[in-house]
Write a protein that holds these residues in place. Structure first.
Motif, PDB file in Angstrom:
ATOM      1  N   ILE A 252       5.901  -6.933  -8.173  1.00 49.55           N
ATOM      2  CA  ILE A 252       5.320  -6.390  -6.951  1.00 49.55           C
ATOM      3  C   ILE A 252       4.347  -5.280  -7.353  1.00 49.55           C
ATOM      4  O   ILE A 252       4.697  -4.396  -8.137  1.00 49.55           O
ATOM      5  N   GLN A 253       3.158  -5.349  -6.799  1.00 52.51           N
ATOM      6  CA  GLN A 253       2.160  -4.324  -7.079  1.00 52.51           C
ATOM      7  C   GLN A 253       2.196  -3.273  -5.970  1.00 52.51           C
ATOM      8  O   GLN A 253       2.367  -3.595  -4.803  1.00 52.51           O
ATOM      9  N   ILE A 254       2.074  -2.004  -6.364  1.00 57.00           N
ATOM     10  CA  ILE A 254       1.819  -0.962  -5.379  1.00 57.00           C
ATOM     11  C   ILE A 254       0.406  -0.492  -5.613  1.00 57.00           C
ATOM     12  O   ILE A 254      -0.065  -0.419  -6.758  1.00 57.00           O
ATOM     13  N   ALA A 255      -0.322  -0.215  -4.527  1.00 50.97           N
ATOM     14  CA  ALA A 255      -1.732   0.103  -4.631  1.00 50.97           C
ATOM     15  C   ALA A 255      -2.114   1.246  -3.704  1.00 50.97           C
ATOM     16  O   ALA A 255      -1.629   1.331  -2.574  1.00 50.97           O
ATOM     17  N   GLN A 256      -2.988   2.072  -4.210  1.00 52.29           N
ATOM     18  CA  GLN A 256      -3.527   3.212  -3.453  1.00 52.29           C
ATOM     19  C   GLN A 256      -5.033   3.082  -3.444  1.00 52.29           C
ATOM     20  O   GLN A 256      -5.663   2.970  -4.498  1.00 52.29           O
ATOM     21  N   THR A 257      -5.616   3.095  -2.259  1.00 49.35           N
ATOM     22  CA  THR A 257      -7.063   3.107  -2.152  1.00 49.35           C
ATOM     23  C   THR A 257      -7.539   4.526  -2.415  1.00 49.35           C
ATOM     24  O   THR A 257      -7.081   5.465  -1.762  1.00 49.35           O
ATOM     25  N   VAL A 258      -8.429   4.685  -3.363  1.00 54.12           N
ATOM     26  CA  VAL A 258      -8.925   6.007  -3.742  1.00 54.12           C
ATOM     27  C   VAL A 258      -9.847   6.512  -2.641  1.00 54.12           C
ATOM     28  O   VAL A 258     -10.695   5.789  -2.145  1.00 54.12           O
ATOM     29  N   GLY A 259      -9.611   7.767  -2.264  1.00 55.11           N
ATOM     30  CA  GLY A 259     -10.436   8.364  -1.220  1.00 55.11           C
ATOM     31  C   GLY A 259      -9.978   8.056   0.192  1.00 55.11           C
ATOM     32  O   GLY A 259     -10.584   8.473   1.153  1.00 55.11           O
TER      33      GLY A 259
ATOM     34  N   GLY B 180       0.817  -1.199   0.000  1.00 50.90           N
ATOM     35  CA  GLY B 180       0.000   0.000   0.000  1.00 50.90           C
ATOM     36  C   GLY B 180       0.853   1.252   0.000  1.00 50.90           C
ATOM     37  O   GLY B 180       1.884   1.308   0.675  1.00 50.90           O
ATOM     38  N   VAL B 181       0.451   2.233  -0.774  1.00 52.12           N
ATOM     39  CA  VAL B 181       1.125   3.535  -0.819  1.00 52.12           C
ATOM     40  C   VAL B 181       0.053   4.621  -0.786  1.00 52.12           C
ATOM     41  O   VAL B 181      -1.107   4.377  -1.116  1.00 52.12           O
ATOM     42  N   ASP B 182       0.465   5.819  -0.374  1.00 45.86           N
ATOM     43  CA  ASP B 182      -0.479   6.934  -0.317  1.00 45.86           C
ATOM     44  C   ASP B 182      -0.795   7.488  -1.698  1.00 45.86           C
ATOM     45  O   ASP B 182      -1.903   7.959  -1.937  1.00 45.86           O
ATOM     46  N   ASP B 183       0.184   7.441  -2.612  1.00 46.80           N
ATOM     47  CA  ASP B 183       0.026   8.037  -3.938  1.00 46.80           C
ATOM     48  C   ASP B 183       0.809   7.201  -4.955  1.00 46.80           C
ATOM     49  O   ASP B 183       2.033   7.315  -5.046  1.00 46.80           O
ATOM     50  N   VAL B 184       0.112   6.359  -5.694  1.00 43.50           N
ATOM     51  CA  VAL B 184       0.763   5.466  -6.658  1.00 43.50           C
ATOM     52  C   VAL B 184       1.544   6.257  -7.703  1.00 43.50           C
ATOM     53  O   VAL B 184       2.670   5.916  -8.032  1.00 43.50           O
ATOM     54  N   ARG B 185       0.957   7.320  -8.210  1.00 41.45           N
ATOM     55  CA  ARG B 185       1.639   8.073  -9.264  1.00 41.45           C
ATOM     56  C   ARG B 185       2.930   8.711  -8.759  1.00 41.45           C
ATOM     57  O   ARG B 185       3.947   8.709  -9.453  1.00 41.45           O
ATOM     58  N   ALA B 186       2.918   9.240  -7.543  1.00 39.94           N
ATOM     59  CA  ALA B 186       4.134   9.824  -6.969  1.00 39.94           C
ATOM     60  C   ALA B 186       5.194   8.746  -6.738  1.00 39.94           C
ATOM     61  O   ALA B 186       6.378   8.962  -7.020  1.00 39.94           O
ATOM     62  N   GLU B 187       4.787   7.576  -6.246  1.00 43.93           N
ATOM     63  CA  GLU B 187       5.743   6.476  -6.050  1.00 43.93           C
ATOM     64  C   GLU B 187       6.281   5.990  -7.383  1.00 43.93           C
ATOM     65  O   GLU B 187       7.461   5.667  -7.502  1.00 43.93           O
ATOM     66  N   PHE B 188       5.420   5.917  -8.377  1.00 43.76           N
ATOM     67  CA  PHE B 188       5.851   5.523  -9.720  1.00 43.76           C
ATOM     68  C   PHE B 188       6.942   6.473 -10.208  1.00 43.76           C
ATOM     69  O   PHE B 188       7.987   6.033 -10.701  1.00 43.76           O
ATOM     70  N   GLU B 189       6.735   7.771 -10.072  1.00 42.49           N
ATOM     71  CA  GLU B 189       7.726   8.762 -10.508  1.00 42.49           C
ATOM     72  C   GLU B 189       9.023   8.631  -9.713  1.00 42.49           C
ATOM     73  O   GLU B 189      10.116   8.654 -10.287  1.00 42.49           O
ATOM     74  N   ARG B 190       8.903   8.500  -8.390  1.00 49.29           N
ATOM     75  CA  ARG B 190      10.091   8.375  -7.537  1.00 49.29           C
ATOM     76  C   ARG B 190      10.899   7.137  -7.890  1.00 49.29           C
ATOM     77  O   ARG B 190      12.119   7.191  -8.079  1.00 49.29           O
ATOM     78  N   LEU B 191      10.213   6.015  -8.005  1.00 50.31           N
ATOM     79  CA  LEU B 191      10.904   4.755  -8.268  1.00 50.31           C
ATOM     80  C   LEU B 191      11.459   4.689  -9.691  1.00 50.31           C
ATOM     81  O   LEU B 191      12.554   4.166  -9.909  1.00 50.31           O
TER      82      LEU B 191
END
Length: 131
Positions: free
Chosen positions: A123-130, A82-93
């Motif tokens: 490995i999947q990273i996932a963010q629950t929307v809302g 789980g991550v807070d922001d998938v798009r931000a983690e995608f960019e960072r990684l």
């Protein structure tokens, strides 16, 4: 009952340790020699140091190789973080050189992306929307 340890099979524990700590940002919880080169090697989230441990488990059992290969071939992640922001983690990684096999995708209640951990797993990273 609660989950205290879960595992991911890795091809090389030292390489996995470098990736899971140096790139993904987990921290070592346990590193206990088991004889030979194998270790009881667990990492945790720095945000939850007493939370669930991820065991970086050696892939030495004969069933593991075909199992991992089949999962990767079918694009199935070995686990999800789980991550807070998938798009931000995608960019960072991505900036750190991580190879993604699936860029961020909005699936309604979740946003997911899938990366290659360099140790034989997706490995999947996932963010629950809302959330």
């Amino acid at each position: 009952m609660r989950i205290t340890v879960t595992s991911v099979f890795v091809d090389d524990q030292s390489k996995a340790l470098d990736f899971y700590t140096g790139v993904l940002g987990f921290v070592v919880k346990n590193d206990v020699p088991l004889g030979g080169e194998d270790r009881w090697l667990t990492v945790v989230s720095p945000a939850a140091p007493d939370g669930v441990e991820l065991l970086l488990e050696p892939s030495s059992h004969p069933a593991v190789g075909p199992f991992k290969a089949a999962l990767v071939e079918d694009g199935i992640p070995a686990t999800s973080f789980g991550v807070d922001d998938v798009r931000a983690e995608f960019e960072r990684l991505t900036a750190l050189g991580v190879r993604f096999v699936q860029e961020p995708v909005d699936l309604g209640p979740v946003v997911v992306a899938t990366l290659d951990d360099t140790c034989g797993n997706l490995i999947q990273i996932a963010q629950t929307v809302g959330a």
